[in-house]
Design an enzyme around this catalytic site. Structure first.
Site, mmCIF file in Angstrom:
data_model
loop_
_atom_site.group_PDB
_atom_site.id
_atom_site.type_symbol
_atom_site.label_atom_id
_atom_site.label_comp_id
_atom_site.label_asym_id
_atom_site.label_seq_id
_atom_site.Cartn_x
_atom_site.Cartn_y
_atom_site.Cartn_z
ATOM 1 N N LYS A 132 2.273 1.251 -0.449
ATOM 2 C CA LYS A 132 1.306 0.316 0.146
ATOM 3 C C LYS A 132 0.753 0.868 1.452
ATOM 4 O O LYS A 132 -0.435 0.701 1.769
ATOM 5 C CB LYS A 132 1.973 -1.035 0.348
ATOM 6 C CG LYS A 132 2.316 -1.712 -0.983
ATOM 7 C CD LYS A 132 3.297 -2.862 -0.790
ATOM 8 C CE LYS A 132 3.576 -3.565 -2.118
ATOM 9 N NZ LYS A 132 4.710 -4.517 -1.989
ATOM 10 N N ALA A 148 -3.194 -5.662 -24.350
ATOM 11 C CA ALA A 148 -2.350 -4.562 -24.830
ATOM 12 C C ALA A 148 -0.927 -4.735 -24.328
ATOM 13 O O ALA A 148 -0.712 -4.898 -23.120
ATOM 14 C CB ALA A 148 -2.915 -3.224 -24.354
ATOM 15 N N GLY A 191 5.296 -12.092 -6.637
ATOM 16 C CA GLY A 191 5.373 -13.275 -7.493
ATOM 17 C C GLY A 191 4.191 -13.292 -8.437
ATOM 18 O O GLY A 191 3.091 -12.883 -8.081
ATOM 19 N N GLY A 233 16.834 -13.914 -7.063
ATOM 20 C CA GLY A 233 15.703 -13.320 -7.776
ATOM 21 C C GLY A 233 14.716 -12.595 -6.868
ATOM 22 O O GLY A 233 13.640 -12.208 -7.297
ATOM 23 N N LYS A 283 0.027 -0.210 -7.447
ATOM 24 C CA LYS A 283 0.124 0.454 -6.139
ATOM 25 C C LYS A 283 0.644 1.881 -6.256
ATOM 26 O O LYS A 283 0.210 2.764 -5.521
ATOM 27 C CB LYS A 283 1.010 -0.335 -5.186
ATOM 28 C CG LYS A 283 2.388 -0.588 -5.733
ATOM 29 C CD LYS A 283 3.183 -1.551 -4.879
ATOM 30 C CE LYS A 283 4.462 -1.918 -5.581
ATOM 31 N NZ LYS A 283 4.360 -3.106 -6.410
ATOM 32 N N ILE A 330 -2.408 -11.950 -0.442
ATOM 33 C CA ILE A 330 -3.119 -11.938 0.836
ATOM 34 C C ILE A 330 -4.433 -11.180 0.704
ATOM 35 O O ILE A 330 -4.435 -10.005 0.347
ATOM 36 C CB ILE A 330 -2.287 -11.281 1.953
ATOM 37 C CG1 ILE A 330 -0.874 -11.863 1.987
ATOM 38 C CG2 ILE A 330 -2.970 -11.459 3.301
ATOM 39 C CD1 ILE A 330 0.040 -11.183 2.997
ATOM 40 N N VAL A 334 -1.557 -4.437 -2.798
ATOM 41 C CA VAL A 334 -0.891 -4.518 -1.489
ATOM 42 C C VAL A 334 -0.827 -5.969 -1.044
ATOM 43 O O VAL A 334 -1.831 -6.676 -1.031
ATOM 44 C CB VAL A 334 -1.651 -3.711 -0.416
ATOM 45 C CG1 VAL A 334 -0.925 -3.792 0.920
ATOM 46 C CG2 VAL A 334 -1.831 -2.268 -0.838
ATOM 47 N N THR A 377 5.069 -10.749 -16.079
ATOM 48 C CA THR A 377 4.995 -11.893 -15.164
ATOM 49 C C THR A 377 3.573 -12.127 -14.654
ATOM 50 O O THR A 377 3.065 -13.243 -14.687
ATOM 51 C CB THR A 377 5.910 -11.643 -13.942
ATOM 52 O OG1 THR A 377 7.133 -11.092 -14.420
ATOM 53 C CG2 THR A 377 6.191 -12.928 -13.199
ATOM 54 N N VAL A 378 2.948 -11.049 -14.154
ATOM 55 C CA VAL A 378 1.611 -11.200 -13.587
ATOM 56 C C VAL A 378 0.579 -11.440 -14.692
ATOM 57 O O VAL A 378 -0.250 -12.345 -14.605
ATOM 58 C CB VAL A 378 1.221 -9.963 -12.745
ATOM 59 C CG1 VAL A 378 -0.213 -10.086 -12.239
ATOM 60 C CG2 VAL A 378 2.185 -9.789 -11.579
#
Lengths: 434, 434
Positions: A207, A45, A309, A189, A107, A138, A134, A15-16
């Site tokens: 975190k 990779a 997200g 979700g 993390k 933000i 973390v 996702t990221v």
């Protein structure tokens, strides 16, 4: 490295990772202008190169040989969004020792063994950035690492897990129980199929360790963090919190202060707690994250935004990539790890907290006196008592003043042994008030 | 410079300067550990050296010759907390051109002529830090400058003036009028004897220019900012806002988007506005500041804290000193000004906003139809209308959908000319909602 471009290797393309690739592509012109040279993604990779990951990615970039990719001479910055301890640690250690900058969102690895990564970065003279680890998007670690370096942070209180905040916000809004709210979160979700890492506080504890390390210039690992999940928070607890003008949040709390012997020390804990509705953290709803920082000179600060997200997390990764790329072009490094303070970790028993205790008691003469006696015996001072019900069953709701957690725990233990106490309906810590 | 210490010159020793000196002294050991070398304050330029400034300051440090101090060979970092355009500009330009790092809290200078400082910094290869210039202690500029550099900021909405936020929060809480709330603020030390810079929005406009410059990589000066003060906000406006589930804040709003011709552009404005109570900025009370940032990937972020006061501002100055000192020791520089985007400034007339208009009208047949006709004529769509009162006097409260500010202004002008409109009780912009 050649100074005409900065070459990136991406480890992981879920996702990221997919979002990172998309943003690198979409914002290419802006990124080039901000960095002073173009970024070039030279390899990705993945475990299964055949999997569909959006049509924009050149299939030639994929490889299953992550270590080979990391070792390539033409890689300047390694971006890791795989997660987990191994093999990520080996890959990143290899990269850092070879002087390659690392941007990671891992993390778990940073909280369990950040020291290995920081040491490798120092050895290789490389940058190690992890803003995305973390509170997602933000910008929090850079302010802690840099902006507040002329100040003394005394306490960090955070809502750093979006899943549990969604669940607790929903329980607060609708009166639902934990199970029902979890089901809703799963459906939407916000919770994974196995929500253990979130609801048991493991994610928040990792975190918390990272935040405490930065805030207090001291190496803190996940094992140093006292952790209590939020599966035991009931609809009745939330109702009781409301009556007190509070709500319940899963908080990570990192605090600096003297231990029982007067030595400057650090306590780090994750647990559900009641906080007054007037506290800035109380209004942080939905799956948002927020971190409340108290510093001697700056006073109270709060950082708020999306904690998870793909796209928000990718924003943090991109910010770190820009910083790492700029440093490489100018031949400099970011401030390295600052752990000079080496403060000892204070055990949870010595943390001063307040408890909210709800007891089902027999409605007999002298019950309150007996109960109050147990508190006094452990030197715990009672702030308020509310008694409800009559007849056979009565409920005592007691809120204490601050006392060492060990004394409070011992008080609860002794209350449990009393004949007149039918059951202890709930024990919750209370934070963020006088 | 010698690498065994970093030498500081302080220009100005009022509320902030005194706190900077105190913190440099008190946190000396921590600062040395974080920087890797001690800081040494070699001189303090003041106008009246005889004035009492706390007993801890060595009187030998004081001088009235600021320029002479700036020019000294043994000064590495110049800290300016005097304020105003001249002579601060000359001093700082001199310092930067000579390769000395500058840390300043001077928002007026940065907003009016930041270009001169940035150019001098580029010329001298020096660092220019100014975290304290906007929102005091809140680490805000570094995140905008660095953390979000991999993202595209679309909008910055801020409460950046503590005095006016205190006044408006008090009007909201007590129902007081502006005059009464201002008196209270003056009494408590939140407002200066001459509050013009605060209540007329000049202070906020300077900060808006600085924020917009950083957010949009474009040079924006105070003259580019549309500015409307908050002295016209009445108790009736606040009551009306409450009825709509809103409160009123003095906002600075910097927005990126297409102008009427479709060209990417920037609009920057400061004015009082209604915002829904559910908006994170609505809960920012007292003299606190907060800045709400929207970025394409990161989504919504908010930064909250104390915007003024000697100690909080000194925290930001110290953070910058640490950064500048570290850079000097490692022979590097922070990312310099990023103004590559050169976006045009959109005039206020082209900003799309919503209006809340309160009209005293004759209660005649067809009044609403006539009024609605005026809106339609200017292509302004009405969202809601509330009519109150009967008999001779009636009040119409109209909230519009988004429309170009020029159309809204022309609508109000035409309404004013209508016979049936006795008076326009208030016109307020509405922000932060659908």
């Amino acid at each position: 490295m050649s100074s005409d471009k900065v070459r990136l290797a991406l480890l992981g393309c879920g996702t990221v990772g997919t979002e990172v690739v998309r943003l690198l592509h979409e914002q290419s012109a802006d990124l080039t202008a901000r960095i002073g040279a173009p970024l070039e993604l030279v390899g990705i990779a993945v475990r299964r190169p055949g999997r569909q990951r959006g049509s924009d990615i050149d299939p030639a970039l994929f490889t299953t040989d992550a270590l080979g990719l990391v070792k390539r001479d033409d890689v300047d910055v390694v971006i890791e969004v795989v997660g987990g301890i191994e093999p990520a640690r080996s890959w990143l250690t290899e990269a850092l020792r070879a002087g390659k900058s690392v941007v990671t969102a891992n993390k778990a690895l940073l909280a369990e063994d950040g020291a290995t990564l920081h040491d490798a970065a120092a050895e290789g003279g490389a940058d190690l950035y992890y803003e995305a680890a973390v509170a997602g998007a933000i910008p929090l670690l850079r302010p802690l690492r840099e902006s507040l370096h002329g100040d003394r942070v005394t306490r960090v209180t955070g809502i750093v897990n979006g899943t549990t905040n969604f669940i607790l916000s929903s329980m607060d809004a609708t009166g639902a129980g934990f199970g029902e709210a979890l089901d809703e979160a799963t459906e939407l979700g916000y919770a994974e199929a196995d929500p253990t890492a979130d609801v048991e506080g493991f994610d928040a504890a990792a975190k918390a360790a990272i935040l405490a390390s930065l805030a207090f210039h001291t190496r803190v690992t996940a094992a140093d963090v006292f952790r209590e999940g939020m599966t035991g928070v009931t609809a009745a607890d939330m109702a009781s919190a409301k009556e007190m003008g509070c709500t319940i949040k899963l908080l990570c709390i990192a605090q600096r202060g003297p231990d029982s012997a007067g030595t400057d020390s650090v306590s780090v804990r994750v647990h559900p707690a009641m906080i007054p509705r007037s506290h800035p953290l109380a209004g942080v709803g939905d799956a948002f994250n927020a971190v409340f920082v108290e510093a001697e000179a700056a006073g109270q600060l709060m950082f708020y935004g999306r904690g998870a997200g793909g796209t928000p997390t990718a924003s943090a990764v991109l910010g770190d990539i820009v910083a790492a790329a700029r440093n490489r072009l100018s031949g400099t490094r970011a401030p390295s790890e600052s752990s000079y303070a080496h403060l000892p970790i204070r055990p949870i028993g010595e943390s001063v907290t307040r408890y909210h205790i709800s007891l089902d008691v027999a409605d007999r003469q002298g019950v309150l006196a007996t109960v109050a006696g147990v508190f006094a015996q452990h030197e715990v001072s009672i702030a308020t008592v509310r008694q409800s019900g009559r007849e056979d069953d009565a409920t005592l709701v007691i809120v204490t003043h601050g006392a060492p957690d060990a004394n409070l725990a011992a008080t609860v233990e002794d209350l449990r042994a009393l004949d007149i106490v039918r059951s202890i309906a709930s024990v919750l810590r209370v934070e963020g008030g006088a």
